[in-house]
Design a protein around this motif. Structure first.
Motif, mmCIF file in Angstrom:
data_model
loop_
_atom_site.group_PDB
_atom_site.id
_atom_site.type_symbol
_atom_site.label_atom_id
_atom_site.label_comp_id
_atom_site.label_asym_id
_atom_site.label_seq_id
_atom_site.Cartn_x
_atom_site.Cartn_y
_atom_site.Cartn_z
ATOM 1 N N GLY A 32 18.355 -8.822 -3.992
ATOM 2 C CA GLY A 32 17.391 -7.934 -3.348
ATOM 3 C C GLY A 32 15.953 -8.132 -3.772
ATOM 4 N N ILE A 33 15.686 -8.884 -4.841
ATOM 5 C CA ILE A 33 14.322 -8.976 -5.352
ATOM 6 C C ILE A 33 13.396 -9.711 -4.385
ATOM 7 N N LEU A 34 13.874 -10.791 -3.753
ATOM 8 C CA LEU A 34 13.014 -11.501 -2.814
ATOM 9 C C LEU A 34 12.747 -10.673 -1.566
ATOM 10 N N GLN A 35 13.788 -10.029 -1.053
ATOM 11 C CA GLN A 35 13.617 -9.205 0.143
ATOM 12 C C GLN A 35 12.652 -8.048 -0.130
ATOM 13 N N ALA A 36 12.780 -7.428 -1.314
ATOM 14 C CA ALA A 36 11.882 -6.334 -1.671
ATOM 15 C C ALA A 36 10.443 -6.840 -1.822
ATOM 16 N N THR A 37 10.289 -8.047 -2.357
ATOM 17 C CA THR A 37 8.954 -8.619 -2.534
ATOM 18 C C THR A 37 8.262 -8.829 -1.199
ATOM 19 N N VAL A 38 8.968 -9.420 -0.251
ATOM 20 C CA VAL A 38 8.391 -9.633 1.078
ATOM 21 C C VAL A 38 8.089 -8.295 1.749
ATOM 22 N N ASP A 39 8.985 -7.350 1.619
ATOM 23 C CA ASP A 39 8.776 -6.028 2.204
ATOM 24 C C ASP A 39 7.547 -5.351 1.587
ATOM 25 N N TRP A 40 7.414 -5.440 0.275
ATOM 26 C CA TRP A 40 6.286 -4.812 -0.430
ATOM 27 C C TRP A 40 4.965 -5.376 0.062
ATOM 28 N N PHE A 41 4.859 -6.716 0.073
ATOM 29 C CA PHE A 41 3.603 -7.332 0.483
ATOM 30 C C PHE A 41 3.307 -7.118 1.969
ATOM 31 N N THR A 42 4.353 -7.028 2.776
ATOM 32 C CA THR A 42 4.141 -6.786 4.199
ATOM 33 C C THR A 42 3.509 -5.424 4.436
ATOM 34 N N LYS A 43 3.917 -4.432 3.655
ATOM 35 C CA LYS A 43 3.545 -3.043 3.945
ATOM 36 C C LYS A 43 2.422 -2.452 3.104
ATOM 37 N N TYR A 44 2.053 -3.075 1.994
ATOM 38 C CA TYR A 44 1.276 -2.327 1.006
ATOM 39 C C TYR A 44 -0.128 -1.958 1.458
ATOM 40 N N LYS A 45 -0.666 -2.626 2.477
ATOM 41 C CA LYS A 45 -2.004 -2.276 2.973
ATOM 42 C C LYS A 45 -1.972 -1.291 4.140
ATOM 43 N N VAL A 46 -0.781 -1.033 4.670
ATOM 44 C CA VAL A 46 -0.672 -0.159 5.850
ATOM 45 C C VAL A 46 -1.175 1.262 5.577
ATOM 46 N N PRO A 47 -0.873 1.881 4.421
ATOM 47 C CA PRO A 47 -1.401 3.222 4.161
ATOM 48 C C PRO A 47 -2.929 3.297 4.166
ATOM 49 N N ASP A 48 -3.601 2.164 3.981
ATOM 50 C CA ASP A 48 -5.069 2.136 4.019
ATOM 51 C C ASP A 48 -5.603 1.850 5.411
ATOM 52 N N GLY A 49 -4.715 1.876 6.412
ATOM 53 C CA GLY A 49 -5.157 1.712 7.788
ATOM 54 C C GLY A 49 -5.175 0.279 8.286
ATOM 55 N N LYS A 50 -4.617 -0.648 7.528
ATOM 56 C CA LYS A 50 -4.591 -2.037 7.943
ATOM 57 C C LYS A 50 -3.235 -2.387 8.551
ATOM 58 N N PRO A 51 -3.186 -3.442 9.364
ATOM 59 C CA PRO A 51 -1.893 -3.852 9.933
ATOM 60 C C PRO A 51 -1.022 -4.503 8.860
#
Length: 346
Positions: free
Chosen positions: A223-242
């Motif tokens: 799960g570590i690689l999948q979580a890593t990709v998920d984290w980087f994909t989403k981490y800017k979204v709360p700041d209004g970015k895609p």
């Protein structure tokens, strides 16, 4: 005598970093797990983490000479080329939120907290994660060239040292230096630039003898690689970015590909540190004698002392610079809420 072409005084460190703030200094030697790394120590100047003036400088243990974690810590960790181990500088300990990074523009390249729109940067807690989910840092003596278009990603580099995701069991300290083995690499596309994320494991980790590539992670660290990709994909979204994009559809390339990326970015750093022209980067160093930005350890100590009115490795007890307002000195810290993010636009 300062290095010719170094742009040292032009770094603005004395004029802008020091003059508005009251500086104190404390020695913070780090517990390093390999004897070859015991020669490094750190100094924190300008205030604790969470203050806009926070800077962590590196020095040579023993003589106290300042050094650059970007230019003066060797990339290759072993004299045996077959070991393929590298040095990693930890900028951000796991589970923390402050976005810390090597300051590529400041003299001696301290670790500092990134600032955007006048505010200190923190990564949000995107459910189910808390802060950074690995020890996050950089490979010294590497450079992602903004003038080079990568043949595989089709994008230029992001002007930084190569990022390292260290996925081992221990939480590393800010400013600690570790030997790591490389398992593979991901290619994030951030604002049209290639931002390599090398997946690595500390060489002293209990799993280091069992995990040799990203292909071993499904059985040893599922799960570590999948979580890593998920984290980087989403981490800017709360700041209004895609959501962030990826090369290779977010798939990791193996260790040999990662070694080729590291070698190419090391070559790019060699060209950068050898340039005589003025750049936006601080290239002052104490180890690359062929570089026009080289300073002897004695000259570096004098330059650092002139910048800060202290000697590296000693408690500052002398003249205090004007103190900033208490209301401006510290940030309230990261937002502790969970952010629930969807990327399917449903």
């Amino acid at each position: 005598m300062l290095a010719k072409g170094s742009g040292f005084l032009g770094s603005g460190l004395k004029g802008t970093l020091l003059s508005p703030f009251s500086f104190t200094c404390r020695r913070e030697p780090r517990l390093l797990h390999h004897r070859c790394l015991s020669k490094y120590a750190t100094n924190v100047l300008g205030g604790p983490l969470g203050s806009a003036t926070h800077r962590m400088y590196f020095e040579q243990r023993g003589n106290g000479a300042p050094l650059s974690p970007w230019h003066d810590i060797s990339l290759v960790a072993s004299s045996d080329p077959s070991s393929k181990e590298y040095h990693m500088v930890c900028e951000i300990p796991r589970w923390t939120n402050a976005k810390l990074e090597i300051d590529t523009k400041g003299a001696f390249n301290p670790i500092r907290q990134d600032v955007k729109n006048g505010k200190l940067r923190y990564v949000p807690n995107v459910f189910p994660y808390k802060g950074y989910i690995w020890n996050y840092g950089a490979f010294p003596q590497t450079f992602e060239d903004p003038d080079h278009v990568d043949a595989d990603t089709g994008c230029v580099g992001d002007s930084d040292p190569v990022d390292v995701i260290e996925i081992g069991q221990a939480v590393s300290a800010q400013g600690s230096v570790h030997r790591v083995k490389v398992l593979g690499v991901l290619a994030l596309i951030d604002d049209g630039e290639t931002d390599w994320k090398v997946v690595a494991l500390r060489s002293d980790d209990p799993l280091a003898s069992k995990v040799h590539s990203v292909g071993d992670l499904d059985s040893r660290m599922p799960g570590i690689l999948q979580a890593t990709v998920d984290w980087f994909t989403k981490y800017k979204v709360p700041d209004g970015k895609p959501p962030n994009r990826w090369a290779f559809d977010g798939s990791a390339r193996g260790e040999e590909y990662a070694h080729s990326v590291i070698a190419a970015t090391h070559d790019a750093w060699k060209k950068l540190v050898a340039t005589e022209k003025h750049t936006k980067f601080s290239l002052v160093n104490t180890t690359v004698e062929s570089s026009p930005h080289y300073l002897t350890p004695s000259d570096a100590s004098n330059a650092f002392k002139a910048m800060t009115d202290i000697t590296p490795g000693q408690m500052y007890t002398g003249h205090r610079l004007p103190q900033s307002s208490p209301n401006d000195a510290y940030d309230s810290g990261p937002d502790q809420r969970w952010h629930y993010v969807r990327t399917d636009h449903a």
